[in-house]
Scaffold this motif. Structure first.
Motif, PDB file in Angstrom:
ATOM      1  N   GLU A 122      25.593  33.539  44.580  1.00 11.46           N
ATOM      2  CA  GLU A 122      26.045  34.839  44.056  1.00 11.46           C
ATOM      3  C   GLU A 122      26.302  35.863  45.154  1.00 11.46           C
ATOM      4  O   GLU A 122      26.613  37.024  44.851  1.00 11.46           O
ATOM      5  CB  GLU A 122      24.999  35.389  43.076  1.00 11.46           C
ATOM      6  CG  GLU A 122      24.755  34.512  41.859  1.00 11.46           C
ATOM      7  CD  GLU A 122      26.006  34.342  41.013  1.00 11.46           C
ATOM      8  OE1 GLU A 122      26.861  35.273  41.010  1.00 11.46           O
ATOM      9  OE2 GLU A 122      26.142  33.286  40.376  1.00 11.46           O
ATOM     10  N   GLU A 123      26.172  35.447  46.415  1.00 12.73           N
ATOM     11  CA  GLU A 123      26.387  36.403  47.511  1.00 12.73           C
ATOM     12  C   GLU A 123      27.883  36.680  47.656  1.00 12.73           C
ATOM     13  O   GLU A 123      28.668  35.788  47.958  1.00 12.73           O
ATOM     14  CB  GLU A 123      25.823  35.855  48.817  1.00 12.73           C
ATOM     15  CG  GLU A 123      25.911  36.862  49.962  1.00 12.73           C
ATOM     16  CD  GLU A 123      25.256  36.350  51.232  1.00 12.73           C
ATOM     17  OE1 GLU A 123      24.130  36.766  51.541  1.00 12.73           O
ATOM     18  OE2 GLU A 123      25.878  35.489  51.907  1.00 12.73           O
ATOM     19  N   ARG A 124      28.250  37.971  47.460  1.00 13.41           N
ATOM     20  CA  ARG A 124      29.654  38.356  47.521  1.00 13.41           C
ATOM     21  C   ARG A 124      29.804  39.611  48.376  1.00 13.41           C
ATOM     22  O   ARG A 124      28.841  40.346  48.613  1.00 13.41           O
ATOM     23  CB  ARG A 124      30.215  38.598  46.123  1.00 13.41           C
ATOM     24  CG  ARG A 124      30.047  37.406  45.179  1.00 13.41           C
ATOM     25  CD  ARG A 124      30.665  37.668  43.823  1.00 13.41           C
ATOM     26  NE  ARG A 124      32.118  37.743  43.890  1.00 13.41           N
ATOM     27  CZ  ARG A 124      32.919  36.682  43.874  1.00 13.41           C
ATOM     28  NH1 ARG A 124      32.397  35.444  43.802  1.00 13.41           N
ATOM     29  NH2 ARG A 124      34.221  36.823  43.928  1.00 13.41           N
ATOM     30  N   VAL A 125      31.004  39.844  48.815  1.00 13.19           N
ATOM     31  CA  VAL A 125      31.321  41.000  49.659  1.00 13.19           C
ATOM     32  C   VAL A 125      32.302  41.893  48.902  1.00 13.19           C
ATOM     33  O   VAL A 125      33.315  41.420  48.374  1.00 13.19           O
ATOM     34  CB  VAL A 125      31.937  40.557  50.996  1.00 13.19           C
ATOM     35  CG1 VAL A 125      32.338  41.778  51.829  1.00 13.19           C
ATOM     36  CG2 VAL A 125      30.958  39.675  51.765  1.00 13.19           C
ATOM     37  N   GLN A 126      31.973  43.197  48.854  1.00 18.84           N
ATOM     38  CA  GLN A 126      32.848  44.138  48.178  1.00 18.84           C
ATOM     39  C   GLN A 126      34.086  44.425  49.026  1.00 18.84           C
ATOM     40  O   GLN A 126      34.012  44.573  50.238  1.00 18.84           O
ATOM     41  CB  GLN A 126      32.111  45.454  47.903  1.00 18.84           C
ATOM     42  CG  GLN A 126      30.995  45.346  46.878  1.00 18.84           C
ATOM     43  CD  GLN A 126      31.522  44.976  45.499  1.00 18.84           C
ATOM     44  OE1 GLN A 126      32.582  45.440  45.090  1.00 18.84           O
ATOM     45  NE2 GLN A 126      30.760  44.143  44.796  1.00 18.84           N
ATOM     46  N   CYS A 127      35.212  44.453  48.377  1.00 24.19           N
ATOM     47  CA  CYS A 127      36.484  44.676  49.070  1.00 24.19           C
ATOM     48  C   CYS A 127      37.142  45.943  48.518  1.00 24.19           C
ATOM     49  O   CYS A 127      36.769  46.455  47.458  1.00 24.19           O
ATOM     50  CB  CYS A 127      37.425  43.501  48.871  1.00 24.19           C
ATOM     51  SG  CYS A 127      36.745  41.936  49.439  1.00 24.19           S
ATOM     52  N   GLU A 128      38.106  46.460  49.257  1.00 28.55           N
ATOM     53  CA  GLU A 128      38.851  47.633  48.782  1.00 28.55           C
ATOM     54  C   GLU A 128      39.589  47.273  47.500  1.00 28.55           C
ATOM     55  O   GLU A 128      40.102  46.178  47.354  1.00 28.55           O
ATOM     56  CB  GLU A 128      39.861  48.078  49.845  1.00 28.55           C
ATOM     57  CG  GLU A 128      39.213  48.596  51.116  1.00 28.55           C
ATOM     58  CD  GLU A 128      40.251  49.072  52.117  1.00 28.55           C
ATOM     59  OE1 GLU A 128      41.446  49.078  51.752  1.00 28.55           O
ATOM     60  OE2 GLU A 128      39.867  49.425  53.251  1.00 28.55           O
ATOM     61  N   GLY A 129      39.642  48.212  46.608  1.00 28.90           N
ATOM     62  CA  GLY A 129      40.290  47.985  45.331  1.00 28.90           C
ATOM     63  C   GLY A 129      39.310  47.641  44.223  1.00 28.90           C
ATOM     64  O   GLY A 129      39.707  47.387  43.091  1.00 28.90           O
ATOM     65  N   PRO A 134      33.578  35.852  47.763  1.00 27.58           N
ATOM     66  CA  PRO A 134      32.401  35.182  48.324  1.00 27.58           C
ATOM     67  C   PRO A 134      32.201  35.548  49.798  1.00 27.58           C
ATOM     68  O   PRO A 134      33.164  35.724  50.543  1.00 27.58           O
ATOM     69  CB  PRO A 134      32.730  33.693  48.170  1.00 27.58           C
ATOM     70  CG  PRO A 134      33.715  33.646  47.040  1.00 27.58           C
ATOM     71  CD  PRO A 134      34.520  34.899  47.153  1.00 27.58           C
ATOM     72  N   SER A 135      30.963  35.689  50.194  1.00 29.83           N
ATOM     73  CA  SER A 135      30.673  36.052  51.585  1.00 29.83           C
ATOM     74  C   SER A 135      31.055  34.916  52.530  1.00 29.83           C
ATOM     75  O   SER A 135      31.189  33.747  52.125  1.00 29.83           O
ATOM     76  CB  SER A 135      29.176  36.350  51.744  1.00 29.83           C
ATOM     77  OG  SER A 135      28.405  35.164  51.542  1.00 29.83           O
TER      78      SER A 135
END
Length: 204
Positions: A122-129, A134-135
């Motif tokens: 469940e590790e994810r990275v927030q992106c613009e928009g 996924p990390s």
């Protein structure tokens, strides 16, 4: 002339001492060999006989034939590559054992990577928009896990192929294992590659 013929006869006796045993003498001689009678081997009972050693062949020939003829037969078998085949089989057995160890190590690593992949699933990275992806760590673990699975399939195939070769039927009347007859489609790696090729074919 008589002396000439006599000298040739003596030379022949030196070159080929003794005579081949009769059928009765041969049958009697092989009874002294430990185990089942080597002249009564069949596809059904061949597994009851000792095998896997050039020494056994030498022992049986010397028990059944005069020493001169036994050595002649051994030389012929050596020229045909039989002795080398025994040596190759011994190395193949050792190689198979090494592959088992490597395969087991790979399976252990695959289990560890699978646990890591589950932990970071469940590790994810927030992106613009406002969306996420996924990390990099999760992606690296997933790639490593996939590569490890592929390597385990490869070591399985290599060991299985060696095992099949070591266990080829001893009697020529017996058929080879289906996995050998169906090569290369019987290999895991082949099936994986074939599936990938099929999936990547363009649709009509």
């Amino acid at each position: 002339m008589g002396a000439f013929e006599s000298s040739h006869r003596e030379a022949d006796e030196l070159a080929c001492p003794g005579a081949l045993p009769s059928v009765e003498e041969l049958e009697e001689a092989v009874k002294k060999i430990p185990g089942r009678n080597v002249l009564q081997v069949t596809p059904e009972n061949i597994l009851d006989y000792c095998c896997g050693s050039w020494t056994l062949i030498s022992r049986d020939l010397h028990a059944a034939l005069p020493s001169f003829f036994a050595e002649e037969v051994l030389q012929v078998l050596g020229k045909l590559g039989i002795l080398e085949a025994f040596r190759v089989r011994e190395e193949l057995v050792n190689y198979k054992k090494v592959l088992l160890h490597v395969h087991q190590q790979g399976q252990s690593l695959e289990r560890s990577l699978s646990q890591l992949a589950s932990f970071f699933h469940e590790e994810r990275v927030q992106c613009e928009g406002g969306f996420s992806k996924p990390s990099k760590r999760r992606g690296d673990i997933a790639d490593a896990l996939t590569q490890c699975k592929g390597r385990c399939d490869a070591t399985y195939d290599a060991r299985q192929l060696g095992k099949l070769l070591c266990n080829l039927p001893r009697h020529p009347a017996k058929a080879r294992p289906a996995a050998l007859q169906e090569l290369p489609s019987s290999l895991r790696c082949w099936r994986i590659a074939e599936a990938a090729r099929t999936d990547n074919q363009p649709e009509d």
